[in-house]
Design an enzyme around this catalytic site. Structure first.
Site, short mmCIF file in Angstrom:
data_model
loop_
_atom_site.label_atom_id
_atom_site.label_comp_id
_atom_site.label_asym_id
_atom_site.label_seq_id
_atom_site.Cartn_x
_atom_site.Cartn_y
_atom_site.Cartn_z
CB CYS A 1 -37.98 25.82 37.70
SG CYS A 1 -37.49 26.22 39.39
CB CYS B 1 -37.19 30.16 40.30
SG CYS B 1 -35.73 29.28 40.88
CG HIS C 1 -32.96 26.48 40.96
ND1 HIS C 1 -34.12 26.20 40.29
CD2 HIS C 1 -32.34 25.29 41.18
CE1 HIS C 1 -34.22 24.89 40.11
NE2 HIS C 1 -33.16 24.30 40.64
CD GLU D 1 -34.09 31.36 38.49
OE1 GLU D 1 -33.14 30.67 38.91
OE2 GLU D 1 -34.89 30.95 37.63
ZN LIG Z 1 -35.53 27.44 39.54
#
Ligand SMILES: [Zn+2]
Length: 149
Positions: free
Chosen positions: A83, A86, A53, A55
């Site tokens: 999420c 993260c 992801h 991040e």
């Molecule tokens: Zn994430």
């Protein structure tokens, strides 16, 4: 304020690049002392890595650059509510402030779902600011998923 919008604009540009690569259009930027030290967009498909992801990639790059496993004083800008994974990474990295764009009622883990930072097992909670450029951030995602239908 202007600075924050500049960093979010850069995160949005990362999100657009991710979308152009066929990835879910989410982008992140990490700033320290007013300067960008890392930026990234989602690369889960390219890397065959469900943890890639924006991040996480930005945190990895920033830590590598600083030669540190923690980022005290860092501000992380991301186009969508992080999420749970993260949010955990942001906490572990000791990020000082989190700025996110659009809320994510379906997959977010900050103000929705598991609310990672609000759990007693979370040992570092960044200051959280939401709603930055949220219309643009949400439109990018909406367009992306509409095109795929
Ligand atoms: Zn994430």
């Amino acid at each position: 304020m202007a600075e924050r919008l500049d960093f979010m604009a850069l995160a949005l540009a990362e999100a657009e690049s991710a979308g152009a690569r066929g990835e879910v259009p989410i982008g992140a930027v990490i700033a320290l002392d007013g300067a960008v030290i890392a930026s990234a967009g989602n690369r889960t498909r390219e890397l065959n890595d469900p943890t890639a992801h924006a991040e996480v990639l930005a945190i990895r790059a920033a830590c590598e650059r600083l030669g540190s496993e923690r980022l005290p004083g860092a501000h992380l800008y991301v186009t969508l509510e992080p999420c749970a994974m993260c949010a955990a990474a942001i906490s572990f990295a000791r990020v000082e402030r989190l700025y996110y764009g659009a809320a994510d009622p379906k997959g977010g883990g900050v103000d929705h779902g598991g609310r990672f930072f609000d759990q007693p097992t979370c040992h570092h909670r960044p200051d959280v600011y939401s709603g930055f450029s949220e219309t643009r951030a949400a439109a990018l995602l909406k367009d992306f998923f509409n095109e795929r239908r």
